[in-house]
Design a protein around this motif. Sequence first.
Motif, short mmCIF file in Angstrom:
data_model
loop_
_atom_site.label_atom_id
_atom_site.label_comp_id
_atom_site.label_asym_id
_atom_site.label_seq_id
_atom_site.Cartn_x
_atom_site.Cartn_y
_atom_site.Cartn_z
N TRP A 55 0.85 -1.19 0.00
CA TRP A 55 0.00 0.00 0.00
C TRP A 55 0.89 1.24 0.00
CZ3 TRP A 55 -5.45 0.65 0.45
CH2 TRP A 55 -6.18 -0.54 0.45
N THR A 56 0.37 2.27 -0.65
CA THR A 56 1.09 3.54 -0.71
C THR A 56 0.09 4.67 -0.54
OG1 THR A 56 2.65 4.86 -2.02
CG2 THR A 56 0.89 3.74 -3.23
N LYS A 57 0.60 5.84 -0.22
CA LYS A 57 -0.32 6.99 -0.08
C LYS A 57 0.05 8.12 -1.04
CE LYS A 57 2.03 9.41 3.73
NZ LYS A 57 1.85 10.01 5.07
N THR A 58 0.86 7.81 -2.02
CA THR A 58 1.22 8.83 -2.99
C THR A 58 1.34 8.21 -4.37
OG1 THR A 58 2.88 10.48 -3.61
CG2 THR A 58 3.69 8.51 -2.51
N LEU A 59 1.06 9.00 -5.37
CA LEU A 59 1.24 8.56 -6.76
C LEU A 59 2.46 9.22 -7.38
CD1 LEU A 59 -2.49 8.60 -7.95
CD2 LEU A 59 -1.12 6.66 -7.14
N VAL A 60 3.32 9.68 -6.50
CA VAL A 60 4.59 10.26 -6.95
C VAL A 60 5.69 9.25 -6.69
CG1 VAL A 60 6.25 12.14 -6.66
CG2 VAL A 60 3.78 12.59 -6.46
N LYS A 61 6.45 8.91 -7.72
CA LYS A 61 7.49 7.89 -7.59
C LYS A 61 8.75 8.47 -6.97
CE LYS A 61 6.11 4.82 -11.36
NZ LYS A 61 6.53 4.16 -12.61
N TYR A 62 9.41 7.63 -6.20
CA TYR A 62 10.72 7.95 -5.66
C TYR A 62 11.66 6.83 -6.08
CZ TYR A 62 8.23 11.33 -2.75
OH TYR A 62 7.44 12.36 -2.32
N HIS A 63 12.73 7.23 -6.80
CA HIS A 63 13.69 6.24 -7.33
C HIS A 63 12.98 5.18 -8.15
CE1 HIS A 63 16.62 8.14 -4.72
NE2 HIS A 63 15.84 7.89 -3.66
N ASP A 68 6.49 2.34 -0.28
CA ASP A 68 5.77 1.27 0.41
C ASP A 68 5.54 1.72 1.86
OD1 ASP A 68 4.87 -0.99 1.69
OD2 ASP A 68 6.34 -2.33 0.76
N LEU A 69 4.26 1.76 2.27
CA LEU A 69 3.95 2.24 3.63
C LEU A 69 4.59 1.37 4.71
CD1 LEU A 69 0.20 3.38 3.61
CD2 LEU A 69 2.25 4.79 3.70
N SER A 70 4.78 0.11 4.43
CA SER A 70 5.36 -0.77 5.44
C SER A 70 6.81 -0.42 5.73
CB SER A 70 5.26 -2.23 5.01
OG SER A 70 6.01 -2.45 3.82
N TYR A 75 4.30 4.38 9.87
CA TYR A 75 3.26 3.37 9.63
C TYR A 75 3.70 1.95 9.98
CZ TYR A 75 0.50 6.83 7.04
OH TYR A 75 -0.24 7.92 6.68
N SER A 76 4.99 1.68 9.94
CA SER A 76 5.46 0.30 9.97
C SER A 76 4.97 -0.47 11.20
CB SER A 76 6.99 0.27 9.90
OG SER A 76 7.55 1.02 10.98
N GLN A 77 4.87 0.18 12.36
CA GLN A 77 4.42 -0.50 13.57
C GLN A 77 2.90 -0.57 13.67
OE1 GLN A 77 6.64 -1.97 15.67
NE2 GLN A 77 8.14 -1.34 14.13
N ARG A 78 2.22 0.16 12.83
CA ARG A 78 0.75 0.23 12.92
C ARG A 78 0.02 -0.44 11.76
NH1 ARG A 78 -1.41 5.29 12.61
NH2 ARG A 78 0.35 6.18 11.45
N LEU A 79 0.76 -0.77 10.71
CA LEU A 79 0.16 -1.29 9.47
C LEU A 79 0.32 -2.80 9.41
CD1 LEU A 79 -1.14 -0.09 6.82
CD2 LEU A 79 1.11 -0.45 5.79
N ASP A 100 -3.12 10.92 9.63
CA ASP A 100 -3.34 9.79 8.73
C ASP A 100 -4.44 10.05 7.71
OD1 ASP A 100 -1.38 8.27 9.97
OD2 ASP A 100 -2.78 7.37 11.39
N SER A 101 -5.13 11.18 7.83
CA SER A 101 -6.15 11.53 6.83
C SER A 101 -5.48 11.67 5.48
CB SER A 101 -6.87 12.81 7.24
OG SER A 101 -7.59 12.63 8.43
N HIS A 102 -5.84 10.79 4.53
CA HIS A 102 -5.11 10.75 3.25
C HIS A 102 -5.83 9.82 2.29
CE1 HIS A 102 -1.46 11.52 0.93
NE2 HIS A 102 -1.04 12.26 1.96
N MET A 103 -5.40 9.86 1.02
CA MET A 103 -5.79 8.84 0.04
C MET A 103 -4.78 7.70 0.14
SD MET A 103 -8.54 9.70 -1.66
CE MET A 103 -8.41 8.49 -2.97
N TYR A 104 -5.28 6.44 0.07
CA TYR A 104 -4.42 5.27 0.14
C TYR A 104 -4.70 4.37 -1.07
CZ TYR A 104 -3.34 6.71 4.89
OH TYR A 104 -2.91 7.43 5.98
N TYR A 105 -3.63 3.80 -1.62
CA TYR A 105 -3.73 3.01 -2.86
C TYR A 105 -3.05 1.67 -2.67
CZ TYR A 105 -4.15 7.88 -4.43
OH TYR A 105 -4.49 9.20 -4.57
#
Length: 394
Positions: A55-63, A68-70, A75-79, A100-105
Amino acid sequence: MIYCAYDEFCVSGVSSDDWGVSYSPSHICALKDSTVIMRCTYTYPTGYQIKKVFWTKTLVKYHGEYPDLSNDTEYSQRLQYLGDKQQNCTVRLSHVTLKDSHMYYFRFITDKPDVKWTGVPGVNLTVTDLQVESPERVTEGDSVSLTCKSSCALTDRATFIWYRNSQPLTERRDRNNELLLQSVRREDSGRYSCAVDGHTHVSPAVQLYVMYPPKNTFIVVSPSGVIVEGDSVTLKCISDSNPPAEIRWFKGRKIVRSGRIYSISKISSDDSGEYKCKSIYEHGEKYSNAVTLNVMYPPRSVSVLMRGSGVIVEGDSVTLNCTSDSNPPALNFSWFKENETSTVGSGQSFSALQSGRFYCQAHNQHGSQRSDAVTVTVKGRNCSPSPPQTILMA
């Protein structure tokens, strides 16, 4: 036919129906510090294998890839991913915060080079806290409504709990987010907060002030027993009202002080009298019952009253009366002849039969005082009148 999926890849000979991500629901309103489950399923054509899901919360790529939210420390301890690599992509996010209010994909990567898919549009998560909406001030007897408000309508069906001064109002546990206080009482004043049953988050408390006029106005005297001249005495006007009433003090009909406490240091007999306090409220006023200060004091202004001139004939007598000012009145009187230590009489009146200077002493339970002396002169019956004598009177 060539189908291009979200600018990720182009696949020839497949239908868009073969690829997809479905979210249920696609909009979630969750309470702060709660746990959110974002339910999700996905499909892809046969002939592909899923190598990675996240899962991700952005449609902007990095590298070259979406984050990855995990791998995100926030997020890692809560997801927790509850899905699989076949169809289920459900994820659980615990202890959600307003941030945490956001769009998630959801995104999956296949075994084919550059064949990847992102489920757009995603899940719109809104995290809300609770706020109590209430009038700040109400008048006793009115009806008042308090509302437990959130920034969005909670997705999960909520049962609301109300608290006053951190204590649950057990009779108010229902699916209505309003607390109705009919014919509000002064006891309803306090700090109100709300929560949702099953959740730890409690709204900030809001103060509700119930305005009411004075009902019982009375005076407390300290000390409450016998008051003796020289004591310190405090009168306190007890008047329960909201807002607090203005207090004025009366001795008889005269205003003598303002303020809730009337202190008299070294009280004197002049302070004896009837006192009242008056509560002045914006909608009226109320008097207390009167209290009487009866200041006790020892005898003072003791004097001897003598009938006649003080010159008597041998064998006659002259009556001396002892007067004094005291509270309570003096009941014990002692008579003395000047320069003698023992008493020559008792009682308020004394009959003098011999020449001399006499004085009295008046007593009550708070003390005693002596008078000045008066002179009595006795002459013989066959003697010429004695020269005029000077009579000393107090």
